[in-house]
Write a protein that holds these residues in place. Structure first.
Motif, mmCIF file in Angstrom:
data_model
loop_
_atom_site.group_PDB
_atom_site.id
_atom_site.type_symbol
_atom_site.label_atom_id
_atom_site.label_comp_id
_atom_site.label_asym_id
_atom_site.label_seq_id
_atom_site.Cartn_x
_atom_site.Cartn_y
_atom_site.Cartn_z
ATOM 1 N N ALA A 1 14.020 40.531 91.235
ATOM 2 C CA ALA A 1 15.149 40.053 90.455
ATOM 3 C C ALA A 1 16.295 41.053 90.511
ATOM 4 O O ALA A 1 16.091 42.266 90.608
ATOM 5 N N LEU A 2 17.527 40.546 90.446
ATOM 6 C CA LEU A 2 18.688 41.427 90.413
ATOM 7 C C LEU A 2 18.670 42.262 89.132
ATOM 8 O O LEU A 2 18.883 43.478 89.163
ATOM 9 N N LEU A 3 18.415 41.605 88.005
ATOM 10 C CA LEU A 3 18.310 42.278 86.707
ATOM 11 C C LEU A 3 17.000 41.888 86.062
ATOM 12 O O LEU A 3 16.666 40.703 85.978
ATOM 13 N N GLU A 4 16.252 42.868 85.624
ATOM 14 C CA GLU A 4 15.004 42.607 84.920
ATOM 15 C C GLU A 4 14.975 43.459 83.650
ATOM 16 O O GLU A 4 14.949 44.684 83.716
ATOM 17 N N VAL A 5 15.006 42.785 82.514
ATOM 18 C CA VAL A 5 14.930 43.458 81.222
ATOM 19 C C VAL A 5 13.493 43.348 80.729
ATOM 20 O O VAL A 5 12.949 42.244 80.624
ATOM 21 N N ARG A 6 12.890 44.492 80.431
ATOM 22 C CA ARG A 6 11.494 44.524 80.014
ATOM 23 C C ARG A 6 11.343 45.135 78.623
ATOM 24 O O ARG A 6 11.679 46.301 78.414
ATOM 25 N N ASP A 7 10.882 44.331 77.677
ATOM 26 C CA ASP A 7 10.517 44.806 76.342
ATOM 27 C C ASP A 7 11.598 45.705 75.732
ATOM 28 O O ASP A 7 11.312 46.767 75.184
ATOM 29 N N LEU A 8 12.846 45.271 75.810
ATOM 30 C CA LEU A 8 13.971 46.067 75.328
ATOM 31 C C LEU A 8 13.993 46.106 73.801
ATOM 32 O O LEU A 8 13.864 45.078 73.133
ATOM 33 N N ARG A 9 14.170 47.311 73.255
ATOM 34 C CA ARG A 9 14.258 47.505 71.804
ATOM 35 C C ARG A 9 15.491 48.359 71.490
ATOM 36 O O ARG A 9 15.675 49.424 72.073
ATOM 37 N N THR A 10 16.315 47.860 70.561
ATOM 38 C CA THR A 10 17.512 48.577 70.144
ATOM 39 C C THR A 10 17.573 48.617 68.625
ATOM 40 O O THR A 10 17.411 47.578 67.962
ATOM 41 N N GLU A 11 17.813 49.809 68.088
ATOM 42 C CA GLU A 11 17.864 49.987 66.635
ATOM 43 C C GLU A 11 19.228 50.528 66.215
ATOM 44 O O GLU A 11 19.884 51.252 66.961
ATOM 45 N N PHE A 12 19.631 50.155 65.000
ATOM 46 C CA PHE A 12 20.874 50.648 64.412
ATOM 47 C C PHE A 12 20.583 51.274 63.057
ATOM 48 O O PHE A 12 19.668 50.841 62.339
ATOM 49 N N ARG A 13 21.363 52.274 62.722
ATOM 50 C CA ARG A 13 21.226 52.902 61.417
ATOM 51 C C ARG A 13 21.983 52.093 60.386
ATOM 52 O O ARG A 13 23.088 51.623 60.616
ATOM 53 N N ALA A 14 21.374 51.908 59.215
ATOM 54 C CA ALA A 14 21.999 51.176 58.121
ATOM 55 C C ALA A 14 21.756 51.928 56.821
ATOM 56 O O ALA A 14 20.946 52.866 56.761
ATOM 57 N N PRO B 1 24.090 56.883 70.109
ATOM 58 C CA PRO B 1 23.837 57.521 68.821
ATOM 59 C C PRO B 1 25.135 58.123 68.268
ATOM 60 O O PRO B 1 26.051 58.416 69.040
ATOM 61 N N PRO B 2 25.262 58.299 66.947
ATOM 62 C CA PRO B 2 24.205 58.084 65.955
ATOM 63 C C PRO B 2 24.158 56.667 65.401
ATOM 64 O O PRO B 2 23.249 56.330 64.656
ATOM 65 N N ALA B 3 25.172 55.838 65.710
ATOM 66 C CA ALA B 3 25.207 54.492 65.129
ATOM 67 C C ALA B 3 24.022 53.649 65.569
ATOM 68 O O ALA B 3 23.432 52.910 64.778
ATOM 69 N N GLY B 4 23.655 53.727 66.826
ATOM 70 C CA GLY B 4 22.550 52.939 67.348
ATOM 71 C C GLY B 4 21.906 53.623 68.521
ATOM 72 O O GLY B 4 22.425 54.606 69.059
ATOM 73 N N GLN B 5 20.747 53.093 68.929
ATOM 74 C CA GLN B 5 20.010 53.721 70.021
ATOM 75 C C GLN B 5 19.026 52.727 70.628
ATOM 76 O O GLN B 5 18.378 51.962 69.909
ATOM 77 N N VAL B 6 18.951 52.738 71.946
ATOM 78 C CA VAL B 6 17.908 51.980 72.637
ATOM 79 C C VAL B 6 16.631 52.806 72.547
ATOM 80 O O VAL B 6 16.566 53.929 73.056
ATOM 81 N N THR B 7 15.616 52.261 71.886
ATOM 82 C CA THR B 7 14.407 53.039 71.600
ATOM 83 C C THR B 7 13.217 52.688 72.479
ATOM 84 O O THR B 7 12.164 53.324 72.378
ATOM 85 N N GLY B 8 13.364 51.684 73.335
ATOM 86 C CA GLY B 8 12.228 51.344 74.187
ATOM 87 C C GLY B 8 12.582 50.318 75.234
ATOM 88 O O GLY B 8 13.628 49.672 75.174
ATOM 89 N N GLY B 9 11.711 50.194 76.221
ATOM 90 C CA GLY B 9 11.876 49.190 77.252
ATOM 91 C C GLY B 9 12.527 49.718 78.506
ATOM 92 O O GLY B 9 12.776 50.921 78.656
ATOM 93 N N GLN B 10 12.815 48.801 79.416
ATOM 94 C CA GLN B 10 13.461 49.120 80.684
ATOM 95 C C GLN B 10 14.535 48.087 80.983
ATOM 96 O O GLN B 10 14.408 46.909 80.621
#
Length: 347
Positions: free
Chosen positions: A2-15, A59-68
């Motif tokens: 695949a041209l783009l493959e997103v795997r188990d992507l996790r993104t978190e934001f601070r609140a 960061p610090p507002a948000g961060q990709v914490t997992g996946g590819q």
């Protein structure tokens, strides 16, 4: 591959009440030259997914914490800042939701287009200007050369969106992320912009990840659809299968909210009841259960996985719903019951 493959992507934001997971285990693919849709209500994580792919969550507002995020085999999440900047624009381009806030108000249209061309393609000032005129003509802006000296506020909303498309195509990217590009436009201009993007994508063999909240604009645009809710993909199917055999109650609700000409005159739209869950207080089990008219006690037992529950010849359709599981796996709606319920809701 695949041209783009997103795997188990996790993104978190601070609140204020702690961190929230806006993108929770999202996976999908986009093949070369393909147009794929990412659909869902506002706040479901669509834009956050696109920004995570582009490396715009910092960061610090948000961060990709997992996946590819694999683009042509390279994990974009592991690239250094300089390497990622080389990919942006030339490999992957993004058309943002509001061109008025995306374009720099103090720079002319010509300056903003030529800057990209000179940075990524190394063109001279004159060559970049010539290419900028070609791009504006490509997106069907009249009197293209005279528009180079205009500022964003001097153009209409439709013209500004055409400029954004021209900028996205300027370096011949292999993938475009189109994020709600018709939101601020009236229906006539919306149709023109959609036709333009579809035609240009076909002419240039550019893949497109089309992000929208409106299933009505997906039918003539995308080949495959990923339906997103509360940070997760809850249904995945080819477009024709999604419209003819939707599996997930949330998808039924989205389809029921779309105006249709083939239904009885005077029929009312059926909005989805309730509100999306707070990201800081997700319900137990299925995240759509509190708003689902078909929910049962088993829906709160655990979070359902995205599994294959209906097979069309040579095509698989996946959804995240306890009720759509085969009876051997604890499901409570058969195929016949499922389609009967959806058909009766349409009537």
């Amino acid at each position: 591959m695949a041209l783009l493959e997103v795997r188990d992507l996790r993104t978190e934001f601070r609140a204020a009440r702690g961190s929230v997971t806006a993108v929770d285990g999202v996976s999908f693919t986009v093949d070369a030259g393909e147009m794929v849709a990412l659909v869902g209500e506002s706040g479901c994580g669509k834009s956050a997914t696109a920004q995570s792919i582009m490396g715009l969550i910092v960061p610090p507002a948000g961060q990709v914490t997992g996946g590819q995020v694999l683009f042509e085999g390279r994990d974009l999440l592991r690239l250094r800042h300089r390497e990622l900047r080389a990919v942006r624009g030339k490999g992957i381009a993004m058309i943002f939701q509001d061109p008025m806030t995306s374009l720099n108000p103090v720079l002319t249209i010509g300056r903003q287009i030529t800057e990209t061309l000179r940075a990524h393609l190394g063109l001279s000032r004159r060559a970049a200007r010539t290419r900028a005129v070609e791009l504006l003509e490509m997106v069907r802006i009249p009197a293209a050369e005279s528009r180079l000296g205009a500022y964003p506020h001097q153009l209409s909303g439709g013209m500004r969106q055409r400029v954004m498309i021209a900028m996205a195509l300027s370096c011949n990217p292999r993938l475009i992320l189109a994020d709600e590009i018709t939101t601020a436009l009236d229906v006539t201009i919306q149709a023109q912009i959609l036709d333009l993007l579809r035609d240009l994508a076909r002419e240039t063999a550019t893949a497109v990840l089309f992000i929208t909240h409106d299933l009505g604009v997906v039918a003539g645009m995308a080949e495959r659809v990923n339906v997103m809710y509360a940070g997760q993909i809850v249904e995945r199917a080819e477009t024709v299968d999604l419209f003819h055999r939707p599996q997930m109650p949330y998808t039924w609700g989205l389809l029921g909210s779309v105006p249709r000409l083939d239904l009885v005159r005077g029929g009312r739209l059926r909005p989805i009841a309730g509100r999306p869950p707070e990201l800081t207080a997700m319900p137990p089990g299925c995240r759509f259960a509190p708003r689902c008219g078909h929910a049962r006690e088993t829906c709160a037992d655990g979070v359902p996985e995205l599994l294959l529950t209906h097979q069309v010849p040579d095509r698989g359709q996946l959804n995240r719903c306890w009720g759509m599981r085969p009876p051997s796996e604890g499901g409570w709606l058969s195929n016949e019951d499922r389609f009967a319920v959806h058909s009766s809701e349409e009537r």
